[in-house]
Design a protein around this motif. Structure first.
Motif, PDB file in Angstrom:
ATOM      1  N   ILE A  38     -19.482  39.948  98.796  1.00 27.25           N
ATOM      2  CA  ILE A  38     -19.904  40.588  97.549  1.00 27.25           C
ATOM      3  C   ILE A  38     -20.288  42.048  97.804  1.00 27.25           C
ATOM      4  CG2 ILE A  38     -21.689  40.585  95.773  1.00 27.25           C
ATOM      5  CD1 ILE A  38     -21.717  37.533  95.966  1.00 27.25           C
ATOM      6  N   LYS A  39     -21.031  42.290  98.894  1.00 30.77           N
ATOM      7  CA  LYS A  39     -21.410  43.662  99.221  1.00 30.77           C
ATOM      8  C   LYS A  39     -20.184  44.526  99.496  1.00 30.77           C
ATOM      9  CE  LYS A  39     -26.009  42.688 101.081  1.00 30.77           C
ATOM     10  NZ  LYS A  39     -26.878  42.714 102.288  1.00 30.77           N
ATOM     11  N   LYS A  40     -19.211  43.949 100.220  1.00 28.44           N
ATOM     12  CA  LYS A  40     -17.995  44.690 100.526  1.00 28.44           C
ATOM     13  C   LYS A  40     -17.228  45.032  99.245  1.00 28.44           C
ATOM     14  CE  LYS A  40     -13.790  44.416 103.336  1.00 28.44           C
ATOM     15  NZ  LYS A  40     -13.016  43.570 104.286  1.00 28.44           N
ATOM     16  N   ARG A  41     -17.160  44.066  98.337  1.00 24.58           N
ATOM     17  CA  ARG A  41     -16.464  44.292  97.072  1.00 24.58           C
ATOM     18  C   ARG A  41     -17.173  45.361  96.240  1.00 24.58           C
ATOM     19  NH1 ARG A  41     -16.143  39.105  93.499  1.00 24.58           N
ATOM     20  NH2 ARG A  41     -18.368  39.597  93.347  1.00 24.58           N
ATOM     21  N   ASP A  42     -18.505  45.272  96.192  1.00 27.04           N
ATOM     22  CA  ASP A  42     -19.256  46.269  95.425  1.00 27.04           C
ATOM     23  C   ASP A  42     -19.119  47.665  96.038  1.00 27.04           C
ATOM     24  OD1 ASP A  42     -20.056  44.245  93.765  1.00 27.04           O
ATOM     25  OD2 ASP A  42     -22.037  43.981  94.692  1.00 27.04           O
ATOM     26  N   LYS A  43     -19.116  47.694  97.362  1.00 26.23           N
ATOM     27  CA  LYS A  43     -18.965  49.001  98.025  1.00 26.23           C
ATOM     28  C   LYS A  43     -17.602  49.615  97.729  1.00 26.23           C
ATOM     29  CE  LYS A  43     -19.589  51.140 102.565  1.00 26.23           C
ATOM     30  NZ  LYS A  43     -19.896  50.896 104.003  1.00 26.23           N
TER      31      LYS A  43
ATOM     32  N   LEU B  42     -14.166  53.594  94.772  1.00 25.68           N
ATOM     33  CA  LEU B  42     -13.112  53.895  93.806  1.00 25.68           C
ATOM     34  C   LEU B  42     -13.659  54.680  92.615  1.00 25.68           C
ATOM     35  CD1 LEU B  42     -11.159  50.498  93.836  1.00 25.68           C
ATOM     36  CD2 LEU B  42     -10.511  52.647  94.942  1.00 25.68           C
ATOM     37  N   ALA B  43     -14.861  54.335  92.191  1.00 23.72           N
ATOM     38  CA  ALA B  43     -15.474  55.043  91.064  1.00 23.72           C
ATOM     39  C   ALA B  43     -15.766  56.497  91.440  1.00 23.72           C
ATOM     40  CB  ALA B  43     -16.745  54.329  90.638  1.00 23.72           C
ATOM     41  N   LYS B  44     -16.286  56.705  92.656  1.00 16.39           N
ATOM     42  CA  LYS B  44     -16.570  58.076  93.094  1.00 16.39           C
ATOM     43  C   LYS B  44     -15.276  58.890  93.216  1.00 16.39           C
ATOM     44  CE  LYS B  44     -20.857  57.132  95.604  1.00 16.39           C
ATOM     45  NZ  LYS B  44     -21.511  57.140  96.939  1.00 16.39           N
ATOM     46  N   GLU B  45     -14.223  58.255  93.716  1.00 18.84           N
ATOM     47  CA  GLU B  45     -12.942  58.957  93.860  1.00 18.84           C
ATOM     48  C   GLU B  45     -12.389  59.351  92.498  1.00 18.84           C
ATOM     49  OE1 GLU B  45      -8.517  58.006  95.732  1.00 18.84           O
ATOM     50  OE2 GLU B  45     -10.295  56.983  96.516  1.00 18.84           O
ATOM     51  N   LYS B  46     -12.561  58.460  91.539  1.00 26.04           N
ATOM     52  CA  LYS B  46     -12.097  58.763  90.181  1.00 26.04           C
ATOM     53  C   LYS B  46     -12.874  59.928  89.589  1.00 26.04           C
ATOM     54  CE  LYS B  46     -11.271  56.511  85.738  1.00 26.04           C
ATOM     55  NZ  LYS B  46     -11.383  55.244  84.973  1.00 26.04           N
ATOM     56  N   VAL B  47     -14.170  59.958  89.830  1.00 27.41           N
ATOM     57  CA  VAL B  47     -14.999  61.068  89.323  1.00 27.41           C
ATOM     58  C   VAL B  47     -14.582  62.383  89.975  1.00 27.41           C
ATOM     59  CG1 VAL B  47     -17.331  62.000  89.299  1.00 27.41           C
ATOM     60  CG2 VAL B  47     -16.954  59.596  88.732  1.00 27.41           C
ATOM     61  N   ARG B  48     -14.342  62.373  91.283  1.00 24.92           N
ATOM     62  CA  ARG B  48     -13.915  63.600  91.966  1.00 24.92           C
ATOM     63  C   ARG B  48     -12.574  64.102  91.430  1.00 24.92           C
ATOM     64  NH1 ARG B  48     -16.181  61.027  96.651  1.00 24.92           N
ATOM     65  NH2 ARG B  48     -14.107  60.163  97.157  1.00 24.92           N
TER      66      ARG B  48
ATOM     67  N   GLU C 108      -6.172  51.472  96.440  1.00 24.48           N
ATOM     68  CA  GLU C 108      -6.801  50.151  96.409  1.00 24.48           C
ATOM     69  C   GLU C 108      -6.454  49.393  97.687  1.00 24.48           C
ATOM     70  OE1 GLU C 108      -5.848  47.916  93.011  1.00 24.48           O
ATOM     71  OE2 GLU C 108      -6.640  49.375  91.588  1.00 24.48           O
ATOM     72  N   GLU C 109      -7.461  48.666  98.154  1.00 25.25           N
ATOM     73  CA  GLU C 109      -7.257  47.863  99.349  1.00 25.25           C
ATOM     74  C   GLU C 109      -6.404  46.647  98.996  1.00 25.25           C
ATOM     75  OE1 GLU C 109      -9.949  45.397 102.586  1.00 25.25           O
ATOM     76  OE2 GLU C 109     -10.873  46.742 101.132  1.00 25.25           O
ATOM     77  N   PRO C 110      -5.392  46.347  99.797  1.00 25.44           N
ATOM     78  CA  PRO C 110      -4.565  45.176  99.493  1.00 25.44           C
ATOM     79  C   PRO C 110      -5.432  43.923  99.343  1.00 25.44           C
ATOM     80  CG  PRO C 110      -3.875  46.225 101.565  1.00 25.44           C
ATOM     81  CD  PRO C 110      -5.038  46.979 101.049  1.00 25.44           C
ATOM     82  N   LYS C 111      -5.215  43.222  98.267  1.00 27.56           N
ATOM     83  CA  LYS C 111      -6.019  42.037  97.977  1.00 27.56           C
ATOM     84  C   LYS C 111      -5.444  40.835  98.702  1.00 27.56           C
ATOM     85  CE  LYS C 111      -8.108  39.571  94.129  1.00 27.56           C
ATOM     86  NZ  LYS C 111      -8.193  39.454  92.664  1.00 27.56           N
TER      87      LYS C 111
END
Length: 306
Positions: free
Chosen positions: A169-174, A179-185, A220-223
């Motif tokens: 869960i922590k890895k997924r949230d991280k 991804l959110a920060k990259e989108k903002v940049r 995105e990291e391969p799922k």
């Protein structure tokens, strides 16, 4: 002990079952029943010699006759007997031998010996009971230790599974945060290009024709694809059941597995639920797949009685 156990106890000591049952019914406990049984058997064997009759007569054994004060009567043993009344007349007749059961009457010494044997039997049975109880306690202790080891192993497995789940869960949230920060940049970069173009246009400078900046899709990291998941069920008695299911299995399949493999010895119906998020599964949503229930690759259900 129960009434039947008390009866069996007396039977093991050699008393007839009917006599033992009557003794327990009257006395209730074993020790007074033993004395009652002995007295009962003694009364059935016969009375001691020299019992007094209604006229004061006495029965004499072989040898010289015995005399009792009645109406001046004398009964002589041996080859004949003489009855002497007030008139002094005498009559000789053969002596009738006492009944066989009278000859075998239990004396005081024999009764004490029998009581001693009974006491020894009681003591021996108590020792055997103590040995059996000690063995039983040892077996129970072994079972408790085995169950304790199994419970500890299940607890450690659960802790490991929870740690893996928390790490996932922590890895997924991280990753989501990255991804959110990259989108903002990327959006900031596009806004900056647009501002520079507007500024040059305002100053009358020629703005070179260029394709509007397009935001780069965040990497995105391969799922990883899973075909099965490990499900753990915590029972109402805090025991745990773990099994691997296909991700297409439903919550109903898990419930069926639990009902077939439960070891609580009860017949209560069971309901499954989750804690994070808190959700109960009833007849209306038991068809939810484990994948849709977010139980891949591992999941936990709480079982409760209904």
């Amino acid at each position: 002990m129960s009434r039947e156990q008390n009866i069996n106890y007396l039977v093991e000591m050699g008393f007839p079952r009917e006599l033992a049952a009557e003794a327990i019914k009257i006395n209730g406990y074993v020790e007074p029943s033993i004395a009652w049984c002995i007295k009962k058997q003694q009364s059935e064997i016969g009375y001691s010699l020299g019992g007094t009759g209604p006229t004061g007569q006495a029965l004499g054994g072989g040898g010289a006759g015995n005399t009792l004060g009645g109406a001046g009567q004398t009964l002589g043993g041996g080859g004949g007997q003489t009855l002497g009344g007030e008139s002094g007349h005498s009559v000789h007749q053969d002596v009738v031998a006492p009944p066989e059961e009278v000859k075998h009457h239990m004396t005081e010494a024999e009764r004490e010996a029998a009581m001693q044997r009974i006491k020894e039997r009681i003591a021996e049975k108590k020792r055997q009971d103590e040995i059996d109880n000690e063995r039983s306690e040892l077996e129970k202790e072994k079972m408790r230790r085995v169950e304790g080891k199994e419970a500890q192993a299940a607890k450690e497995a659960w802790a490991k599974a929870e740690a893996e789940r928390e790490a996932m869960i922590k890895k997924r949230d991280k990753e989501r945060e990255r991804l959110a920060k990259e989108k903002v940049r990327e959006q900031i970069r596009i806004d900056q290009i647009n501002r520079e173009a507007e500024e040059k246009k305002r100053k009358g400078e020629t703005v070179p024709q260029q394709q509007a900046p397009v935001a780069k899709p965040p990497s995105e990291e391969p799922k990883k694809e899973y075909s099965s998941c490990v499900i753990q069920i915590r029972m109402p008695d805090n025991s745990r059941i773990e099994h691997t299911f296909p991700i297409t299995s439903t919550v109903r399949d898990v419930l069926t597995f639990v009902m077939q493999n439960r070891k609580d010895g009860k017949a209560n119906r069971i309901q499954l639920s989750t804690t994070f998020p808190k959700k109960s599964y009833t007849e209306s949503n038991l068809g939810t797949t484990l994948k849709d229930a977010d139980m891949v690759p591992r999941g936990l259900f709480m079982a409760s009685y209904i």
